[in-house]
Design a protein around this motif. Structure first.
Motif, mmCIF file in Angstrom:
data_model
loop_
_atom_site.group_PDB
_atom_site.id
_atom_site.type_symbol
_atom_site.label_atom_id
_atom_site.label_comp_id
_atom_site.label_asym_id
_atom_site.label_seq_id
_atom_site.Cartn_x
_atom_site.Cartn_y
_atom_site.Cartn_z
ATOM 1 N N UNK A 1 0.836 -1.200 0.000
ATOM 2 C CA UNK A 1 0.000 0.000 0.000
ATOM 3 C C UNK A 1 0.876 1.257 0.000
ATOM 4 N N UNK A 2 0.551 2.199 -0.898
ATOM 5 C CA UNK A 2 1.253 3.482 -0.934
ATOM 6 C C UNK A 2 0.275 4.602 -0.586
ATOM 7 N N UNK A 3 0.614 5.344 0.456
ATOM 8 C CA UNK A 3 -0.176 6.495 0.879
ATOM 9 C C UNK A 3 0.641 7.764 0.647
ATOM 10 N N UNK A 4 0.012 8.731 0.004
ATOM 11 C CA UNK A 4 0.679 9.984 -0.326
ATOM 12 C C UNK A 4 0.238 11.045 0.674
ATOM 13 N N UNK B 1 -4.620 9.029 -0.306
ATOM 14 C CA UNK B 1 -4.087 10.348 -0.009
ATOM 15 C C UNK B 1 -4.319 10.576 1.481
ATOM 16 N N UNK B 2 -3.295 11.089 2.156
ATOM 17 C CA UNK B 2 -3.332 11.290 3.606
ATOM 18 C C UNK B 2 -3.150 12.774 3.887
ATOM 19 N N UNK C 1 -8.991 7.668 1.283
ATOM 20 C CA UNK C 1 -8.658 8.855 2.074
ATOM 21 C C UNK C 1 -8.337 8.462 3.511
ATOM 22 N N UNK C 2 -7.206 8.951 3.993
ATOM 23 C CA UNK C 2 -6.873 8.818 5.417
ATOM 24 C C UNK C 2 -6.746 10.211 6.027
ATOM 25 N N UNK C 3 -7.435 10.422 7.135
ATOM 26 C CA UNK C 3 -7.356 11.672 7.875
ATOM 27 C C UNK C 3 -6.445 11.457 9.073
ATOM 28 N N UNK C 4 -5.469 12.337 9.230
ATOM 29 C CA UNK C 4 -4.532 12.203 10.350
ATOM 30 C C UNK C 4 -4.313 13.553 11.015
#
Length: 245
Positions: A129-132, A159-160, A190-193
């Motif tokens: 997994x690649x998260x940008x 996308x993070x 979508x990841x919210x951090x």
């Protein structure tokens, strides 16, 4: 805002990437963190490259994915360096890679450079997994849209929103980001951090459309939910279903 109906603590934990990027944590402290992650079986842990081999060992008998960071936290390393970092992480046992984009390229609207970098890294790590990661708090809406489009075109999985150093701290800011991503890069997840430290906020983020939440307080969020939802015993008073004369 109406909340998403989380059924139990297991489901809640499956949305959370439990994060600890403390650069001064000891091995014993990291081991304790990883054991806490196993207690609730989070979707993943996100940790520094230093401790990926340890996580591989400790989490071997769990379903928790191991995530780590590339170009963290500023993103201004050259693409070959980032690619080498990503490959090394995968070789050490990482399942998910969070790469910080070059924000100078984004500000200069050099989208092709951003796309090329993401594509090279994704090709290098194969099915991982690649998260940008971008810093939405520091960006204009059109820049967020273009960053997400570049990530989607290049084949990234997520996308993070933040590294955690500059994070949106209000639900409406986060939902605005989600809406932008869904409109301009509808295929990317979508990841919210950043700043998500209690269940109510986490539930609002899920309701708003996020696929994952990154949180340093994942254990506290789930344990508090479990305490309130699953471990609170309420004994109702006896009642009769007929009207008294």
């Amino acid at each position: 805002m109406v909340g998403y109906n989380i059924k139990n603590s297991k489901e809640l934990a499956s949305y959370i990437n439990y994060t600890n990027l403390n650069n001064m944590i000891t091995e014993d402290e990291m081991r304790e963190f990883l054991e806490k992650a196993k207690e609730f079986n989070f979707n993943s842990v996100v940790i520094s490259p230093t401790y990926v081999p340890l996580a591989k060992e400790v989490l071997e008998d769990s379903d928790i994915k191991i995530g780590s960071v590339v170009g963290f936290p500023l993103g201004f390393e050259d693409s070959e360096t980032k690619k080498a970092e990503a490959v090394a992480l995968v070789e050490n046992g990482a399942d998910e890679i969070d790469v910080v984009i070059n924000l100078s390229h984004l500000k200069d609207e050099k989208y092709q450079l951003i796309e090329n970098e993401i594509k090279e890294i994704k090709e290098a790590i194969g099915d991982k997994i690649l998260k940008v990661t971008i810093e939405t708090k520091a960006l204009e809406d059109y820049e967020k849209a273009n960053a997400a489009k570049a990530a989607e075109i290049a084949g990234a999985d997520y996308v993070k929103t933040a590294t955690g150093f500059v994070s949106p701290n209000h639900i409406f800011e986060n939902v605005n980001d989600i809406n932008i991503f869904q409109k301009h890069a509808p295929k990317i997840k979508i990841e919210i951090y950043g700043g998500i430290n209690e269940y109510k906020f986490a539930n609002q983020i899920i309701t708003g459309g996020a696929d994952r939440i990154g949180s340093d307080n994942g254990y506290e969020i789930v344990s508090r939910y479990k305490e309130l939802r699953e471990n609170t015993q309420v004994t109702p008073k006896p009642i009769t279903l007929t009207k008294k004369d």
